[in-house]
Design an enzyme around this catalytic site. Structure first.
Site, mmCIF file in Angstrom:
data_model
loop_
_atom_site.group_PDB
_atom_site.id
_atom_site.type_symbol
_atom_site.label_atom_id
_atom_site.label_comp_id
_atom_site.label_asym_id
_atom_site.label_seq_id
_atom_site.Cartn_x
_atom_site.Cartn_y
_atom_site.Cartn_z
ATOM 1 N N SER A 169 18.322 63.566 -19.225
ATOM 2 C CA SER A 169 18.594 64.617 -18.236
ATOM 3 C C SER A 169 17.464 64.626 -17.229
ATOM 4 O O SER A 169 16.390 64.075 -17.492
ATOM 5 C CB SER A 169 18.640 65.979 -18.919
ATOM 6 N N ASP A 170 17.667 65.247 -16.084
ATOM 7 C CA ASP A 170 16.514 65.494 -15.216
ATOM 8 C C ASP A 170 15.656 66.568 -15.898
ATOM 9 O O ASP A 170 16.070 67.177 -16.889
ATOM 10 C CB ASP A 170 16.957 65.907 -13.808
#
Ligand code: BGC
Length: 769
Positions: A291-292
């Site tokens: 994920s970011d």
């Protein structure tokens, strides 16, 4: 040893022994060996240890959520191990963390250390938008392999690049991290960067794991405001926003980073259509998704997840393997499994590619940084030379009235270098370059001084300062040494302009270096106006009013509003953020030791009000060039100031004799297009020959033009070359909203070749069933 003893043996034996040695030492493990080692580990792991591998620990101050839940990253590594650690870049610290994982955790699984090595680690290359301006994928691949070698030597095994978000709106701050607006050029740059970072096959020595980001549609943020929602219809996703990601996946990228923003009302980091249907099902991606930063926990902030458990469930089942630094998986995934909402099989399938990446990277054999070797790699003079060449190949000459450039140092006695970026160093690196471990940077002032030597007087006037009205949060990150220039009063700015004008008056030529400090572009650096900020426009106009020859060098992360300059300043060079060798590379161009050949990877808007502006828009019912429909606004010409693909040279080129292999061809056969390009000037230079197509009718309206081929070639004065392009399925197909699939349609096509997206040289062909 082997080489010493083999000296006495015959050359054939030496060759054989050496080959066997290299096969044994360097051979990458076979896929089956990798999988079986990963499965062996999985069999021994507890649920918590598996979830540890699905978690990336923050190496910076721990997020509030982790603090509240009593999670300390080091303890977590000790107890359960961890997939990765983010932003620890001091090699001694890397070894310290790695010892915790390898010596103190039960299964001794090493950590992957991740950092944003976006366009260089120690030797900072021009930013990605600049490198895309080179239209030279080979150069870009070589640049990123230098970045990988340096990062790997210092213990970084994973970079969060390439960033391949299509950006059509210059207000969006992150335009500089990508390759601009075009899917074809973007795909070429994506492929080149993956190969540069990872090598031909993941796990090669001196290379790192790459992460293509931000999947997907981040560049379409509404209003160009960073983090705002994107609404992108499926046909635009497939035809425009996804192709660079697909190219990265096809090039073997090991990881994909899911974006922050809402895509069509579903946050990208919880978006199963993106992460599963597209990435896994349609593209057969075999690596892992990260994920970011904090994006799993942010699913709650979006108003998409109810709470932490729901966020972990939604991100995980959408297809996020690794939670970047939020601790949400660590806290909630085990209970989701115990409650039966997520199966152990799903957990194993998510962990396996992370373990496989570690195996491929050779981390089990060599987990630690050899600190004694770092300096030799970082100080390789060849890397600086490559960075300088990269600047020469990236800079775009936007205007050169009366051939002001190149400057002839034997005719010049004094030069005024003027502007708030004239003596800048860190600002030439962009925020990501500054965040890595940059070595010394050559300012433009220094580059010019070194170029002209003692015979020419070079003086500097800073002009007014540059700062943001709303400061960047990056300024507050500990250890992040980038700052805006101090705020000034109107009087102080005026005095700085007067000083600069006085200097210009007493000089033979003024070189103005204007644009944006590093914090003005990049993440959280969007802006509503593209004007030269902070008194720079006044400075420019005042210096031009002296009547001295003026050269404008732009240092910035996006096109700026320069309509006035485009009329009144005879020479304009776009340098973007040129990196460590910026000053030298730009001086090489200014004084003619290199001939500019950069071409725009974006259409250059006249004002922010015309954003988004891009060349590959649809024809519409009122084409721009139809009589009476010249402009779609009544206050401004609606075409860009400079078209996509545009760039000048110190020589000139002509394009002739466009030939199409078959005027009528069956779908499935390739169309061959050739074109002659001639250097019609008096010095050698590079032409960037671009091929555009247009499908005249079909199941959907098609863009007025689409880039479907390009080649950068060096031609001596007077030299002519015939270039060949192939239009096959990949070039001719599009994703049709009518049938919701990729189609090649039996229609009439136009084809143009030339030096930018307004190329006139035309041909046509028809596809038939
Ligand atoms: C950015 C990513 C970056 C990550 C880790 C995020 O804020 O959006 O591009 O890779 O931080 O540094």
């Amino acid at each position: 040893m082997l080489l010493a003893t083999s000296k006495s043996k015959s050359p054939l034996i030496v060759y054989l022994l050496t080959s066997i040695f290299f096969l044994l030492v360097c051979a990458a493990p076979l896929p089956a060996q990798v999988e079986s080692k990963a499965n062996d580990l999985l069999r021994q792991m507890t649920l918590e240890e598996k979830v540890g591998q699905l978690s990336q620990m923050p190496g910076f101050p721990v997020p509030e959520f982790m603090q509240q839940n009593g999670i300390t990253p080091e303890d977590a590594v000790r107890k359960y191990g961890a997939g990765s650690v983010l932003w620890v870049s001091d090699p001694k610290q890397i070894n310290r963390w790695q010892h915790i994982a390898v010596d103190e955790s039960r299964l001794h699984i090493p950590i992957i250390f991740g950092l944003d090595v976006i366009h260089g680690y120690h030797t900072i290359f021009p930013d990605p938008l600049a490198m895309a301006s080179s239209w030279d994928p080979k150069m870009v691949e070589a640049a990123q392999s230098v970045a990988a070698r340096e990062a790997r030597a210092a213990g970084i095994t994973w970079t969060f690049g390439p960033m391949v978000d299509i950006a059509r709106d210059a207000r969006w701050g992150r335009m500089m991290e990508g390759a601009g607006e075009d899917p074809y050029l973007g795909a070429a740059m994506a492929r080149a960067q993956v190969l540069g970072f990872q090598g031909a096959q993941l796990g090669g020595p001196d290379h790192v794991l790459a992460s293509v980001k931000h999947f997907a549609g981040y560049g379409a943020a509404e209003g160009g405001r960073d983090y705002d929602a994107s609404y992108v219809p499926e046909e635009l996703m497939w035809n425009v926003y996804l192709p660079p990601f697909k190219a990265a996946v096809d090039a073997g990228v090991g990881t994909v980073m899911s974006a922050y923003m809402d895509l069509n009302d579903v946050p990208a980091s919880g978006n199963r259509w993106l992460l599963h249907d597209v990435l896994r099902n349609a593209w057969h991606f075999k690596g892992f998704v990260v994920s970011d930063a904090n994006a799993v926990h942010s699913l709650i902030t979006h108003g998409y997840a109810r709470d932490g458990a729901d966020a972990a469930y939604k991100a995980f089942t959408a297809g996020v393997n690794m939670d970047m630094a939020s601790g949400t998986y660590l806290k909630f995934l085990p209970q989701e499994v115990r409650a039966g909402r997520i199966s152990m099989q799903q957990i194993d399938d998510a962990v396996r590619p992370i373990l496989e990446a570690k195996i491929r990277l050779g981390l089990f054999e060599n987990p630690y940084v050899d600190v004694s070797k770092i300096d030799r790699v970082l100080n390789d003079p060849q890397s600086q030379q490559s960075a300088r060449v990269a600047v020469q190949r990236s800079v775009i000459l936007l205007r050169n009235e009366g051939n002001v450039l190149p400057l002839n140092k034997s005719n010049i006695k004094s030069i005024a270098v003027i502007g708030p970026l004239g003596d800048a160093t860190t600002d030439l690196l962009s925020m990501w370059g500054a965040l890595a471990k940059p070595g010394p940077t050559v300012s433009i002032l220094q580059g010019i001084k070194e170029k002209v030597g003692n015979g020419v007087q070079v003086e500097f006037a800073h002009g007014p300062n540059l700062w943001r009205e709303i400061p960047s949060f990056f300024e507050n990150i500990p250890g992040f040494a980038i700052k805006a220039q101090p705020k000034q009063s109107a009087e102080e700015a005026k005095r700085a302009i007067d000083d600069a004008v006085a200097l210009a008056r007493q000089s033979d030529v003024a070189i103005l270096v204007l644009g944006e400090i590093d914090l003005m572009s990049g993440e959280a650096a969007s802006r509503s106006s593209l004007k030269l900020s902070g008194g720079q426009q006044e400075l420019l106009e005042a210096v031009v009013a002296t009547g001295k020859p003026v050269v404008l060098v732009l240092v910035n992360g996006r096109p700026l509003e320069i309509s006035w300059a485009a009329e009144h300043v005879p020479a304009i060079l776009e340098a973007w953020y040129p990196g460590s060798q910026g000053g030298n590379g730009i001086a090489d161009i200014l004084f003619g030791d290199a001939n500019p050949a950069g071409h725009l990877p974006v259409s250059w808007p006249r004002t922010a009000g015309s954003a988004p502006v891009y060349y590959n828009h649809n024809l519409t019912q009122a084409p721009e060039d139809a009589p009476g429909f010249k402009s779609r606004y009544w206050d401004i010409v609606s075409t860009p100031l400079f078209p996509f693909g545009y760039g000048l040279s110190y020589t000139s080129f002509s394009y002739d004799n466009l030939r199409v292999s078959q005027p009528v061809a069956k779908i499935g056969t390739n169309i061959e297009v050739s074109v002659d390009v001639t250097n019609t000037g008096t010095r050698s230079g590079d032409a960037v020959v671009q091929l555009y197509i247009h499908q005249r009718a079909g199941s959907a309206s098609r863009p007025v033009r689409q880039l479907e081929g390009f080649q950068r070639v060096t031609l001596a004065a007077g030299e002519k070359q015939t270039l060949h392009f192939t239009l096959g399925k990949n070039e001719l197909q599009f994703w049709s909203p009518a049938s919701k699939q990729w189609v090649v349609e039996p229609e009439q096509f136009d084809v143009w070749a030339g030096g930018d997206s307004t190329a006139k040289l035309h041909g046509e062909f028809r596809l038939v069933n």
